[in-house]
Write a protein that holds these residues in place. Structure first.
Motif, PDB file in Angstrom:
ATOM      1  N   ALA A   1       0.594  -1.398   0.071  1.00 19.94           N
ATOM      2  CA  ALA A   1      -0.017  -0.017  -0.006  1.00 19.94           C
ATOM      3  C   ALA A   1       0.706   1.144  -0.018  1.00 19.94           C
ATOM      4  O   ALA A   1       0.534   2.328  -0.645  1.00 19.94           O
ATOM      5  CB  ALA A   1      -1.002   0.040   1.051  1.00 19.94           C
ATOM      6  N   VAL A   2       1.851   1.242   0.944  1.00 17.19           N
ATOM      7  CA  VAL A   2       3.048   2.528   0.794  1.00 17.19           C
ATOM      8  C   VAL A   2       3.686   2.525  -0.797  1.00 17.19           C
ATOM      9  O   VAL A   2       3.614   3.414  -0.968  1.00 17.19           O
ATOM     10  CB  VAL A   2       3.852   2.313   1.934  1.00 17.19           C
ATOM     11  N   LEU A   3       3.931   1.509  -1.316  1.00  9.80           N
ATOM     12  CA  LEU A   3       4.480   1.384  -2.532  1.00  9.80           C
ATOM     13  C   LEU A   3       3.614   2.206  -3.538  1.00  9.80           C
ATOM     14  O   LEU A   3       3.954   2.841  -4.526  1.00  9.80           O
ATOM     15  CB  LEU A   3       4.931   0.145  -2.984  1.00  9.80           C
ATOM     16  N   LEU A   4       2.267   1.693  -3.421  1.00  6.67           N
ATOM     17  CA  LEU A   4       1.205   2.378  -4.300  1.00  6.67           C
ATOM     18  C   LEU A   4       1.113   3.781  -4.159  1.00  6.67           C
ATOM     19  O   LEU A   4       1.022   4.428  -5.112  1.00  6.67           O
ATOM     20  CB  LEU A   4      -0.078   1.492  -4.116  1.00  6.67           C
ATOM     21  N   LEU A   5       1.194   4.106  -2.786  1.00 10.03           N
ATOM     22  CA  LEU A   5       1.224   5.640  -2.424  1.00 10.03           C
ATOM     23  C   LEU A   5       2.413   6.200  -3.144  1.00 10.03           C
ATOM     24  O   LEU A   5       2.251   7.268  -3.721  1.00 10.03           O
ATOM     25  CB  LEU A   5       1.056   5.933  -0.984  1.00 10.03           C
ATOM     26  N   GLU A   6       3.374   5.593  -3.087  1.00  7.91           N
ATOM     27  CA  GLU A   6       4.735   6.417  -3.645  1.00  7.91           C
ATOM     28  C   GLU A   6       4.580   6.480  -5.406  1.00  7.91           C
ATOM     29  O   GLU A   6       4.810   7.670  -5.791  1.00  7.91           O
ATOM     30  CB  GLU A   6       5.969   5.268  -3.576  1.00  7.91           C
TER      31      GLU A   6
END
Length: 268
Positions: free
Chosen positions: A253-258
């Motif tokens: 999810a953090v990678l997607l936000l990135e």
């Protein structure tokens, strides 16, 4: 306007795609091989399945949990982690901005931040429980305590390393400190923010599980402690596996936000 892709470029892209596929297949093969070897060794009594459990028993435990309160336990842990993650990130970023704004305050507090960062936060668990009470509040505070100082130090370090010449040039044009912060420092540290998010999601989960070890009536940490107390190693291993999956999904999810942030920045 269509881009012309040369044969060499096509060959390179095909090679990169095949390389990624080969890496993925190898990763799956290693996992399957490990599980198969684990199951065989347990069935042959080469390893003690009571101590190490085995994949088939873990799967049976997961199936049993799935028909009971598994989603409740996962939901509790995820909720506590997300709240702790957001609070730690927001508070840490705000404090880092304040310390960047005041060099005097930064120099005064730096030794304390270093000491707090090296201090095992689990040791503060009993104190936190007394301060905020047992239950979810104590667990969230534990998560914040673990992630907060790291967020402050990482963001502050990024702020301090912002291009000095660019800041000097802005000052020559009479830019205010707020303008320097919003127009130069923060945009230059987007990658720093993202890295702090990646670190924080793991630290918040560690804080939540540590808190659940100490005081909880639900959550994956509670299942792990309960399983250890009644010698149900199948439950412990199943909970650890679920915890790993939850951690992986949160990191994705953090990678997607990135990707969203970088894509937005690219088109600005």
């Amino acid at each position: 306007m269509n881009k012309i892709i040369t044969p060499e470029r096509k060959q390179y892209l095909k090679h990169q795609r095949n390389k990624k596929i080969a890496i993925f297949i190898t990763q799956i093969a290693i996992l399957v091989g490990f599980l198969a070897l684990w199951e065989i060794l347990a069935n042959k009594n080469i390893i003690d399945s009571f101590i190490t459990s085995q994949p088939s028993r873990i799967w049976a435990t997961l199936t049993n949990l799935g028909s009971n309160d598994l989603l409740t336990h996962i939901g509790v842990t995820v909720y506590e982690t997300v709240v702790g993650f957001l609070l730690g990130t927001i508070l840490g970023t705000i404090i880092a901005i304040i310390l960047w704004w005041s060099t005097f305050l930064s120099n005064v507090l730096e030794p304390y931040l270093v000491v707090l960062n090296s201090l095992p936060k689990v040791a503060l668990g009993p104190v936190i429980i007394i301060w905020v009470g047992a239950g979810t509040p104590a667990i969230i505070v534990m998560a914040v305590a673990i992630s907060l100082v790291v967020t402050i130090l990482e963001n502050l370090n990024g702020f301090m390393k912002t291009d000095k010449d660019l800041i000097k040039m802005a000052k020559t044009f009479k830019a205010s400190k707020f303008q320097i912060l919003t127009k130069i420092v923060i945009p230059a540290n987007i990658s720093t923010f993202i890295n702090s998010l990646k670190v924080n999601i793991g630290l918040s989960l560690v804080g939540v599980i540590s808190g659940e070890f100490l005081v909880s009536k639900a959550g994956l940490g509670y299942l792990i402690v309960y399983g250890g107390q009644v010698f149900k190693l199948d439950l412990v291993m199943a909970s650890v596996i679920i915890l790993g999956v939850v951690a992986g999904l949160m990191y994705l999810a953090v990678l997607l936000l990135e990707k969203i942030i970088l894509k937005t920045k690219k088109f600005q």
